[in-house]
Design an enzyme around this catalytic site. Structure first.
Site, PDB file in Angstrom:
ATOM      1  N   ASP A 114       0.809  -1.214   0.000  1.00 49.37           N
ATOM      2  CA  ASP A 114       0.000   0.000   0.000  1.00 49.37           C
ATOM      3  C   ASP A 114       0.847   1.272   0.000  1.00 49.37           C
ATOM      4  O   ASP A 114       0.667   2.145  -0.846  1.00 49.37           O
ATOM      5  CB  ASP A 114      -0.938  -0.009   1.212  1.00 49.37           C
ATOM      6  N   VAL A 142      -4.948   2.534  -0.726  1.00 52.22           N
ATOM      7  CA  VAL A 142      -4.783   1.833  -2.001  1.00 52.22           C
ATOM      8  C   VAL A 142      -5.231   0.380  -1.871  1.00 52.22           C
ATOM      9  O   VAL A 142      -5.932  -0.139  -2.751  1.00 52.22           O
ATOM     10  CB  VAL A 142      -3.330   1.924  -2.499  1.00 52.22           C
ATOM     11  N   ASP A 143      -4.850  -0.272  -0.790  1.00 50.67           N
ATOM     12  CA  ASP A 143      -5.304  -1.648  -0.574  1.00 50.67           C
ATOM     13  C   ASP A 143      -6.823  -1.724  -0.542  1.00 50.67           C
ATOM     14  O   ASP A 143      -7.442  -2.561  -1.215  1.00 50.67           O
ATOM     15  CB  ASP A 143      -4.755  -2.185   0.748  1.00 50.67           C
ATOM     16  N   MET A 144      -7.439  -0.862   0.258  1.00 47.76           N
ATOM     17  CA  MET A 144      -8.887  -0.922   0.401  1.00 47.76           C
ATOM     18  C   MET A 144      -9.594  -0.443  -0.866  1.00 47.76           C
ATOM     19  O   MET A 144     -10.610  -1.014  -1.271  1.00 47.76           O
ATOM     20  CB  MET A 144      -9.330  -0.110   1.610  1.00 47.76           C
ATOM     21  N   GLY A 147      -9.523  -3.249  -3.272  1.00 48.61           N
ATOM     22  CA  GLY A 147     -10.538  -4.235  -2.926  1.00 48.61           C
ATOM     23  C   GLY A 147     -11.926  -3.805  -3.363  1.00 48.61           C
ATOM     24  O   GLY A 147     -12.701  -4.603  -3.911  1.00 48.61           O
TER      25      GLY A 147
END
Length: 369
Positions: A114, A142-144, A147
C-alpha cells in the site's frame, strides 16, 4: 461474506502474513487480520503440489468467483492459469487477479504494498502540507480502494454473465487503483498544467473547506457553495461577510483564502465546537467535530447505523451496505488458521483416509509452518 456468500480463504502452509501484523492480537491472530476476515471459512493448501492444485480445481467446479493475489505467473506455473486452463474447464468462472503492477509493462511482476503505491501514484504528494512534505495516508487507502474496485468489477462481470453466460478475467492492480483515487488533483493538473501539492486540511478547490480550532475541540467545515457560505456568515453573526467582494463567490474566496481563514478562526476561537458544529449542520452548513477513533466508534449515530458489530469475542466495524430485504451482518468470527479445512475437503468428497493422506504428504496443513 457479510451478505451470505460462502467465501473460502485458502492460505499457504505458512499462513496469511497479516495474521502476524500486530499487536494487538487475539489468540495469536493480529487485529489487522481480524478486521477484514469475518464470516469466511479458512483452509491451508500447498499449491506447489499437484494434489493441492487438484483441491483447487475441485473447489472451482461450482464456484462463481476466484480471487487471488499471487505474483503474476504463479497460477500459470501451478497449472491454474485462467487463459490456459480455467477458462476452458470452467467457462462461467470469474477470475480476479489482484497484483501490484500487473504482469507486464515496465513494472510488471513487481511486488506492491500500500505505502509504496501511495508513493508511486502521487497520493502521498497531495497529502500533508508544506511543513510535512509528502505524507502517507493513515489508512491503507490503495489496498482498500483496490478491494472495492475489484468488488465492483466482479459484480459487473457477474451481471454481464447473465447476458453472455460466460465468465471472464479481471486484471486488477494496486497501481491502477491508486491512480484512480487521484481526484480532484489529476483533474486539476490536466486542466491547468500545475503540479498539485499537499494542502493539508484545506481543499484545493473549495473555500472554506478546512479544520478550525474552537474552545473545546477542532471542527471541520465544508462549505461547498455560495448559499452555504452565506448561511455560515449568518450563523456566525456576520452576515455582511458574504457580501464582501473578496468572498462573493468560491473563486474569490479561493484567491483570498488566507484573509477568510483568519476571520473564521477568530470567530470560532471561543465557541463550543461540538455545539457549533451541530448548529451549523442542522442549519444546512456541512460541519462536524474532529473525533478520535474511540469517540467515533462510540458515537450515538454509529450505534443507530449498526456500524459496530459484535459476536462472541469478536468486535468490528459493521457493513456499510444496507439492503432492505437481505440485510447482512456478522455470522461467524474470523477463522483460525485452517479452521475449516477438513470440513471443506469433506464437502468436496474427500474421504477420511484421503484427507489424512493429504496431511501426511504436506498438501493440507492444520498448523502454521
Amino acid at each position: 461474506s457479510d451478505h451470505g456468500a460462502d467465501v473460502i480463504k485458502v492460505e499457504p502452509p505458512q499462513g496469511d502474513e497479516v495474521r502476524d501484523w500486530g499487536p494487538p492480537f487475539h489468540d495469536g491472530d493480529a487485529s489487522y487480520f481480524i478486521g477484514v476476515n469475518r464470516n469466511k471459512r479458512a483452509m491451508a493448501v500447498d499449491l506447489r503440489k499437484p494434489d493441492g492444485q487438484a483441491i483447487i480445481l475441485k473447489m472451482l467446479a461450482d464456484a462463481d468467483v476466484l480471487i487471488e493475489n499471487f505474483k503474476p505467473g504463479d497460477m500459470e506455473r501451478w497449472g491454474l492459469g485462467y487463459h490456459e486452463v480455467l477458462a476452458k474447464r470452467f467457462p462461467r468462472l470469474i477470475h480476479c487477479r489482484i497484483s501490484g503492477f500487473g504482469g507486464d509493462g515496465p513494472l510488471g511482476g513487481l511486488p506492491g504494498y500500500d505505502a509504496i503505491l501511495q508513493a508511486m501514484t502521487g497520493l502521498m504528494s497531495v497529502n500533508g502540507d508544506a511543513t510535512t512534505g509528502p505524507l502517507r495516508l493513515g489508512t491503507a487507502i490503495v489496498d482498500m480502494g483496490t478491494g472495492l474496485y475489484s468488488a465492483i468489477g466482479i459484480l459487473m462481470a457477474l451481471h454481464e454473465r447473465t447476458v453472455s453466460g460466460q465468465g471472464q478475467y479481471l486484471d486488477m492492480t494496486l497501481y491502477d487503483c491508486g491512480m484512480a483515487l487521484l481526484h480532484p488533483q489529476a483533474a486539476n493538473y490536466f486542466l491547468n498544467d500545475k503540479r498539485p501539492a499537499g494542502t493539508g486540511n484545506p481543499h484545493p478547490n473549495l473555500v472554506p473547506y478546512d479544520k478550525y480550532p474552537t474552545r473545546t475541540c477542532d471542527i471541520f467545515i465544508a462549505s461547498g457553495n455560495n448559499g452555504q457560505f452565506r448561511k455560515l456568515c449568518e450563523l456566525m453573526g456576520q452576515p455582511s461577510l458574504a457580501d464582501d467582494p473578496r468572498f462573493a463567490n468560491n473563486g474569490e474566496r479561493n484567491v483570498n483564502r488566507v484573509a477568510l481563514t483568519e476571520l473564521l478562526r477568530a470567530a470560532f476561537a471561543e465557541q463550543d465546537g461540538n455545539e457549533l458544529a451541530l448548529r451549523l449542520i442542522r442549519n444546512g452548513v456541512p460541519a462536524g467535530p474532529v473525533l478520535a477513533v474511540d469517540q467515533a466508534t462510540a458515537a450515538a449515530h454509529t450505534a443507530h447505523r449498526e456500524m459496530v458489530t459484535e459476536l462472541d469475542w469478536y468486535k468490528g466495524i459493521g457493513t456499510p451496505i444496507k439492503f432492505s430485504r437481505t440485510p447482512g451482518g456478522t455470522r461467524r468470527p474470523p477463522p483460525k488458521f485452517a479452521q475449516n479445512g477438513e470440513e471443506v475437503l469433506r464437502q468436496l468428497g474427500y474421504s477420511e483416509a484421503e484427507i489424512e493422506e493429504l496431511r501426511q504428504n504436506g498438501v493440507v496443513h492444520d498448523t502454521r509452518r
